[in-house]
Write a protein that holds these residues in place. Sequence first.
Motif, PDB file in Angstrom:
ATOM      1  N   GLY A  75      30.139  46.748  45.103  1.00 27.66           N
ATOM      2  CA  GLY A  75      31.148  46.932  45.757  1.00 27.66           C
ATOM      3  C   GLY A  75      31.908  45.572  46.142  1.00 27.66           C
ATOM      4  N   HIS A  76      31.157  44.526  45.185  1.00 27.05           N
ATOM      5  CA  HIS A  76      32.113  43.096  45.734  1.00 27.05           C
ATOM      6  C   HIS A  76      33.275  43.058  44.528  1.00 27.05           C
ATOM      7  CE1 HIS A  76      29.159  42.661  48.652  1.00 27.05           C
ATOM      8  NE2 HIS A  76      27.839  42.780  47.554  1.00 27.05           N
ATOM      9  N   LEU A  77      34.280  43.584  44.335  1.00 24.75           N
ATOM     10  CA  LEU A  77      35.413  43.601  43.329  1.00 24.75           C
ATOM     11  C   LEU A  77      36.115  41.762  43.441  1.00 24.75           C
ATOM     12  CD1 LEU A  77      36.980  45.212  42.426  1.00 24.75           C
ATOM     13  CD2 LEU A  77      38.949  45.353  43.971  1.00 24.75           C
ATOM     14  N   ARG A  78      36.247  41.130  44.597  1.00 27.78           N
ATOM     15  CA  ARG A  78      36.924  40.134  44.491  1.00 27.78           C
ATOM     16  C   ARG A  78      35.420  39.395  43.373  1.00 27.78           C
ATOM     17  NH1 ARG A  78      40.646  37.352  47.172  1.00 27.78           N
ATOM     18  NH2 ARG A  78      39.415  35.774  46.843  1.00 27.78           N
ATOM     19  N   THR A  79      34.860  39.575  43.295  1.00 30.15           N
ATOM     20  CA  THR A  79      33.932  38.686  42.716  1.00 30.15           C
ATOM     21  C   THR A  79      33.515  39.181  41.346  1.00 30.15           C
ATOM     22  OG1 THR A  79      32.418  38.317  44.984  1.00 30.15           O
ATOM     23  CG2 THR A  79      30.826  37.941  42.586  1.00 30.15           C
ATOM     24  N   THR A  80      33.530  40.572  41.466  1.00 25.07           N
ATOM     25  CA  THR A  80      33.537  41.086  40.055  1.00 25.07           C
ATOM     26  C   THR A  80      35.121  40.236  39.525  1.00 25.07           C
ATOM     27  OG1 THR A  80      32.718  42.904  40.906  1.00 25.07           O
ATOM     28  CG2 THR A  80      33.745  42.993  38.370  1.00 25.07           C
ATOM     29  N   ILE A  81      36.343  40.480  39.649  1.00 23.47           N
ATOM     30  CA  ILE A  81      36.846  39.928  39.274  1.00 23.47           C
ATOM     31  C   ILE A  81      37.154  38.453  39.366  1.00 23.47           C
ATOM     32  CG2 ILE A  81      37.850  42.268  38.624  1.00 23.47           C
ATOM     33  CD1 ILE A  81      39.797  41.122  40.908  1.00 23.47           C
ATOM     34  N   ARG A  82      36.305  37.442  39.404  1.00 30.92           N
ATOM     35  CA  ARG A  82      36.381  36.113  39.779  1.00 30.92           C
ATOM     36  C   ARG A  82      37.149  34.998  38.476  1.00 30.92           C
ATOM     37  NH1 ARG A  82      30.726  33.744  41.845  1.00 30.92           N
ATOM     38  NH2 ARG A  82      29.832  34.536  40.823  1.00 30.92           N
ATOM     39  N   ARG A  83      36.047  35.350  37.166  1.00 28.98           N
ATOM     40  CA  ARG A  83      36.834  34.622  36.152  1.00 28.98           C
ATOM     41  C   ARG A  83      37.844  34.852  35.907  1.00 28.98           C
ATOM     42  NH1 ARG A  83      30.949  33.390  33.822  1.00 28.98           N
ATOM     43  NH2 ARG A  83      29.888  33.145  34.898  1.00 28.98           N
ATOM     44  N   MET A  84      38.633  35.818  36.032  1.00 26.34           N
ATOM     45  CA  MET A  84      40.309  36.113  36.184  1.00 26.34           C
ATOM     46  C   MET A  84      40.996  35.256  36.763  1.00 26.34           C
ATOM     47  SD  MET A  84      39.708  40.541  35.271  1.00 26.34           S
ATOM     48  CE  MET A  84      38.126  41.187  34.306  1.00 26.34           C
ATOM     49  N   ARG A  85      40.501  35.216  37.826  1.00 24.30           N
ATOM     50  CA  ARG A  85      42.186  34.497  38.125  1.00 24.30           C
ATOM     51  C   ARG A  85      41.665  33.294  38.365  1.00 24.30           C
ATOM     52  NH1 ARG A  85      38.698  36.453  42.588  1.00 24.30           N
ATOM     53  NH2 ARG A  85      38.882  35.235  43.604  1.00 24.30           N
ATOM     54  N   SER A  86      42.591  32.393  38.628  1.00 24.77           N
ATOM     55  CA  SER A  86      42.754  30.554  38.471  1.00 24.77           C
ATOM     56  C   SER A  86      42.998  30.345  39.300  1.00 24.77           C
ATOM     57  CB  SER A  86      44.197  30.107  37.578  1.00 24.77           C
ATOM     58  OG  SER A  86      44.733  29.427  37.353  1.00 24.77           O
ATOM     59  N   GLY A  87      42.058  28.975  39.613  1.00 20.00           N
ATOM     60  CA  GLY A  87      41.056  28.417  40.446  1.00 20.00           C
ATOM     61  C   GLY A  87      40.246  28.740  41.606  1.00 20.00           C
ATOM     62  N   VAL A  88      39.434  29.456  41.082  1.00 23.85           N
ATOM     63  CA  VAL A  88      38.908  30.438  41.762  1.00 23.85           C
ATOM     64  C   VAL A  88      38.072  29.123  43.014  1.00 23.85           C
ATOM     65  CG1 VAL A  88      37.081  31.378  40.392  1.00 23.85           C
ATOM     66  CG2 VAL A  88      37.897  31.892  42.719  1.00 23.85           C
ATOM     67  N   ARG A  89      38.364  29.408  44.671  1.00 23.17           N
ATOM     68  CA  ARG A  89      37.182  29.126  45.719  1.00 23.17           C
ATOM     69  C   ARG A  89      35.730  29.777  45.490  1.00 23.17           C
ATOM     70  NH1 ARG A  89      38.045  23.998  47.026  1.00 23.17           N
ATOM     71  NH2 ARG A  89      37.679  24.120  48.260  1.00 23.17           N
ATOM     72  N   SER A  90      34.782  28.857  45.292  1.00 24.52           N
ATOM     73  CA  SER A  90      33.001  29.193  44.956  1.00 24.52           C
ATOM     74  C   SER A  90      32.667  28.157  45.387  1.00 24.52           C
ATOM     75  CB  SER A  90      32.929  28.918  43.446  1.00 24.52           C
ATOM     76  OG  SER A  90      31.350  29.510  43.155  1.00 24.52           O
ATOM     77  N   GLN A  91      31.272  28.970  46.436  1.00 21.68           N
ATOM     78  CA  GLN A  91      31.040  28.358  47.244  1.00 21.68           C
ATOM     79  C   GLN A  91      29.602  27.467  46.436  1.00 21.68           C
ATOM     80  OE1 GLN A  91      28.978  30.921  50.061  1.00 21.68           O
ATOM     81  NE2 GLN A  91      28.217  28.808  51.324  1.00 21.68           N
ATOM     82  N   VAL A  92      29.482  26.057  46.943  1.00 23.06           N
ATOM     83  CA  VAL A  92      28.398  25.258  46.448  1.00 23.06           C
ATOM     84  C   VAL A  92      27.730  24.488  47.566  1.00 23.06           C
ATOM     85  CG1 VAL A  92      27.671  23.216  45.183  1.00 23.06           C
ATOM     86  CG2 VAL A  92      29.929  24.887  44.651  1.00 23.06           C
ATOM     87  N   GLY A  93      26.630  25.066  47.451  1.00 23.56           N
ATOM     88  CA  GLY A  93      25.830  24.669  49.502  1.00 23.56           C
ATOM     89  C   GLY A  93      26.502  25.008  49.725  1.00 23.56           C
ATOM     90  N   ASP A  94      26.901  24.253  51.396  1.00 20.11           N
ATOM     91  CA  ASP A  94      27.614  24.582  52.493  1.00 20.11           C
ATOM     92  C   ASP A  94      29.340  23.995  52.246  1.00 20.11           C
ATOM     93  OD1 ASP A  94      25.475  25.156  54.220  1.00 20.11           O
ATOM     94  OD2 ASP A  94      25.106  22.837  54.414  1.00 20.11           O
ATOM     95  N   GLY A  95      29.304  23.813  51.005  1.00 25.46           N
ATOM     96  CA  GLY A  95      31.175  23.735  50.747  1.00 25.46           C
ATOM     97  C   GLY A  95      31.650  24.077  49.784  1.00 25.46           C
ATOM     98  N   MET A  96      32.705  24.396  49.207  1.00 21.31           N
ATOM     99  CA  MET A  96      33.428  25.716  48.188  1.00 21.31           C
ATOM    100  C   MET A  96      33.838  24.185  47.415  1.00 21.31           C
ATOM    101  SD  MET A  96      33.579  28.519  49.876  1.00 21.31           S
ATOM    102  CE  MET A  96      34.669  29.276  48.876  1.00 21.31           C
ATOM    103  N   VAL A  97      34.233  24.428  45.974  1.00 23.72           N
ATOM    104  CA  VAL A  97      34.682  23.644  45.004  1.00 23.72           C
ATOM    105  C   VAL A  97      35.717  24.913  43.620  1.00 23.72           C
ATOM    106  CG1 VAL A  97      33.395  22.537  44.840  1.00 23.72           C
ATOM    107  CG2 VAL A  97      33.164  24.340  43.122  1.00 23.72           C
ATOM    108  N   SER A  98      36.931  24.254  43.278  1.00 20.95           N
ATOM    109  CA  SER A  98      37.302  25.124  42.544  1.00 20.95           C
ATOM    110  C   SER A  98      37.345  25.466  41.440  1.00 20.95           C
ATOM    111  CB  SER A  98      39.088  24.718  42.565  1.00 20.95           C
ATOM    112  OG  SER A  98      39.618  24.758  44.316  1.00 20.95           O
TER     113      SER A  98
ATOM    114  N   TYR B 221      28.180  43.167  40.616  1.00 23.40           N
ATOM    115  CA  TYR B 221      28.441  42.978  41.633  1.00 23.40           C
ATOM    116  C   TYR B 221      29.687  44.240  41.761  1.00 23.40           C
ATOM    117  CZ  TYR B 221      27.270  38.814  42.269  1.00 23.40           C
ATOM    118  OH  TYR B 221      26.276  36.959  42.633  1.00 23.40           O
ATOM    119  N   LEU B 222      30.332  44.729  40.625  1.00 23.36           N
ATOM    120  CA  LEU B 222      31.113  45.666  41.216  1.00 23.36           C
ATOM    121  C   LEU B 222      30.769  47.147  41.311  1.00 23.36           C
ATOM    122  CD1 LEU B 222      34.026  47.799  40.355  1.00 23.36           C
ATOM    123  CD2 LEU B 222      33.055  48.050  38.149  1.00 23.36           C
ATOM    124  N   MET B 223      28.480  47.359  40.764  1.00 24.85           N
ATOM    125  CA  MET B 223      27.907  48.439  41.273  1.00 24.85           C
ATOM    126  C   MET B 223      27.634  48.311  42.919  1.00 24.85           C
ATOM    127  SD  MET B 223      23.940  49.255  39.833  1.00 24.85           S
ATOM    128  CE  MET B 223      23.618  46.963  40.162  1.00 24.85           C
TER     129      MET B 223
END
Length: 262
Positions: free
Chosen positions: A175-198, A171-173
């Motif tokens: 250009g998706h910086l937010r996805t690159t560092i998402r595991r460093m963030r707390s309670g990141v919202r992630s897409q599952v199907g048409d919904g979102m989970v923390s 994801y860094l390659m």
Amino acid sequence: MAESSTPSHAFDAVAPRYDASFTDQQLGRWLREVVWREFDNVFQPGDSLLDLGCGTGEDACYLAQCGARLVATDASQGMLDVARQKAERSGLSSQISFAQLDLQDLSQSRIPASLTDSGGPFDGGYSNFGPLNCLPDRRQLSAALGRLIRPGGTFIAVVMGPFCPWESGWYLMHGHLRTTIRRMRSGVRSQVGDGMVSVWYPSSRRLKAEFSPDFVYVKTLGVGVFLPPSDLGHLIPKAPRLFSAANALDERVRATIPSPWI
């Protein structure tokens, strides 16, 4: 894009295609083989086991075929429906009972009768491929499991860790910086199907601290250290030799690099 108030709604939507998109793909087979080897080392025929976040029931059916008896739980009714159908097709319904259970309930010390009425404490339990990542903290869950699993029993937690080399690099390659560092963030919202989970990504040190009041730590293993995450699993058929080599490298370093699955 609709947001789900709980993860179960989002996973209901993906349940019918989950096996085709992950379980039956090469990445899913590689990762599950590692976990099943640990199951074989720990659990015995005749054991009574608790499955937290059973998904489509692949693990429960495998252990039932090995002679275990299970209570398989999931917050998603859609996942439970697929799992129950799979157990019926495999002739394993008498060995697996299913119960809808949100891990938030166990993490708040609310233990449903479906678990307490299962015939006594469990011999062991497990949670595979990320259900525990849907909790910001697992200390109360550990306390509940300490009451549900007999003294001397084993709990195996397969959890997404805070660093995945393939994910960060890819994801860094691109250009998706937010996805690159998402595991460093707390309670990141992630897409599952048409919904979102923390989602939270605890370190192995944090997991040990959260479970230490109720369980004795045994070991940590990395699963898929040099393999891509599930959302990049489509890359494997494009470079099978590269990823076969990466999987072989995984086998050699598993005990020393506990990430991304621990």
